[in-house]
Design an enzyme around this catalytic site. Structure first.
Site, short mmCIF file in Angstrom:
data_model
loop_
_atom_site.label_atom_id
_atom_site.label_comp_id
_atom_site.label_asym_id
_atom_site.label_seq_id
_atom_site.Cartn_x
_atom_site.Cartn_y
_atom_site.Cartn_z
N ASN A 1 0.80 -1.22 0.00
CA ASN A 1 0.00 0.00 0.00
C ASN A 1 0.83 1.27 0.00
O ASN A 1 0.35 2.34 -0.40
CB ASN A 1 -0.92 0.00 1.23
N SER B 1 -3.99 2.85 -8.36
CA SER B 1 -4.84 4.04 -8.37
C SER B 1 -5.55 4.13 -9.71
O SER B 1 -5.06 3.58 -10.72
CB SER B 1 -3.98 5.30 -8.17
N TYR C 1 3.93 9.71 -11.31
CA TYR C 1 3.08 8.94 -10.40
C TYR C 1 2.18 7.99 -11.18
O TYR C 1 2.08 6.80 -10.87
CB TYR C 1 2.25 9.91 -9.56
N ALA D 1 2.56 6.84 -14.19
CA ALA D 1 3.34 5.79 -14.85
C ALA D 1 3.69 4.69 -13.86
O ALA D 1 3.64 3.49 -14.20
CB ALA D 1 4.62 6.39 -15.44
N ALA D 2 4.05 5.08 -12.64
CA ALA D 2 4.38 4.07 -11.62
C ALA D 2 3.15 3.24 -11.27
O ALA D 2 3.24 2.01 -11.13
CB ALA D 2 4.94 4.75 -10.38
N LYS D 3 2.00 3.89 -11.14
CA LYS D 3 0.78 3.16 -10.80
C LYS D 3 0.35 2.24 -11.94
O LYS D 3 -0.17 1.14 -11.71
CB LYS D 3 -0.33 4.14 -10.44
#
Length: 268
Positions: free
Chosen positions: A91, A144, A157, A159-161
């Site tokens: 998380n 997300s 952010y 791209a990471a998610k």
């Protein structure tokens, strides 16, 4: 095979929740504990880690999950005090506004490490132990809605998610022969301490206008999905991302106009 109410229980299973000191993570810790799991909180902030552990009745392990050595140490302590981890909820995460043309390499790397790298580190370490012991397990990654739509000002952010979503699919395939399931939950706006600072009241308007259910989510609703995915009730589900978002992802940009209530696509 008949469904049994006990299939949802997590009695005496050992769970880890990263970033479990506040927000969605804290809600997930409480949910897992309520269904019988013994829970360890891996949280970077020692204060919130200790507070959540004390109030919920969990093991607090201050941990920077971006650091491989810290993850190894946290896993060793968790196993020593609670037993073999068979539930992992990745998380931990965070973001900041960073327009594409202004994003630095350091900023990009920071968001990658905060939102994607630790998912690999924690999943790999826990899965290795499960394979060694021959135990099945469940990994739940918190991604997300921004991982599946444009997010102006938050490209790194998002791209990471998005990476978390695809990592979930690939990890689920590789770990399936070992009885380890890997799934994800993708919230939209959820009432956390951070969101509360941005607005007041119940957010029934304003930020919530674009959500078909016309309200933001509650951390317990995200926790409910995590409990389901951790439990035997989802024994044949792996590689999936469940959008716990009040219908935003499914709507694809449609929303109910806040004044007329008429279904609307695009600008009012």
């Amino acid at each position: 095979m008949a469904i049994d109410p006990s299939d949802i229980l997590l009695t005496d299973r050992v769970a880890v929740v990263t970033g479990g000191g506040a927000g969605i993570g804290r809600g997930v810790v409480a949910g897992l504990k309520a269904f019988g799991a013994r829970v360890a909180i891996w949280e970077r902030n020692p204060g919130s880690c200790a507070d959540a552990a004390r109030e919920i009745g969990a093991l607090g392990v201050p941990t920077d999950v971006r650091d491989p050595a810290a993850v190894d140490a946290a896993l060793a302590r968790t196993e020593s005090e609670l037993g073999t981890v068979s539930i992992l909820v990745n998380n931990a995460g965070g973001t900041f506004n960073s327009p594409l043309l202004d994003t630095t390499e350091n900023g990009w790397d920071a968001l990658y490490r905060s939102n994607l790298r630790h998912v690999f580190l924690c999943t790999q370490r826990v899965a290795r132990r499960l394979v060694d012991t021959g135990m099945p397990g469940s990994v739940v990654n918190v991604t997300s809605i921004e991982g599946s739509r444009a997010a102006p000002g938050y490209a790194a952010y998002a791209a990471a998610k998005a990476g978390v979503v695809n990592y979930t699919k690939t990890a689920s395939f590789e770990l399936a022969p070992h009885g380890i399931r890997v799934n994800a939950v993708a919230p939209d706006l959820t009432m956390t301490e951070g969101l509360q600072q941005l607005a007041t009241g119940d957010l029934s308007g304003g930020l919530a206008d674009g959500i078909p259910m016309r309200r933001v989510g509650h951390v317990d609703e995200i926790a409910s999905a995590a409990v389901f995915l951790a439990s035997g009730m989802s024994a044949y589900i792996t590689g999936q991302t469940i959008h716990v978002d009040g219908g935003t992802h499914a709507a694809g940009g449609w929303y109910f106009h806040p004044d007329s209530g008429v279904p609307t696509l695009g600008p009012a």
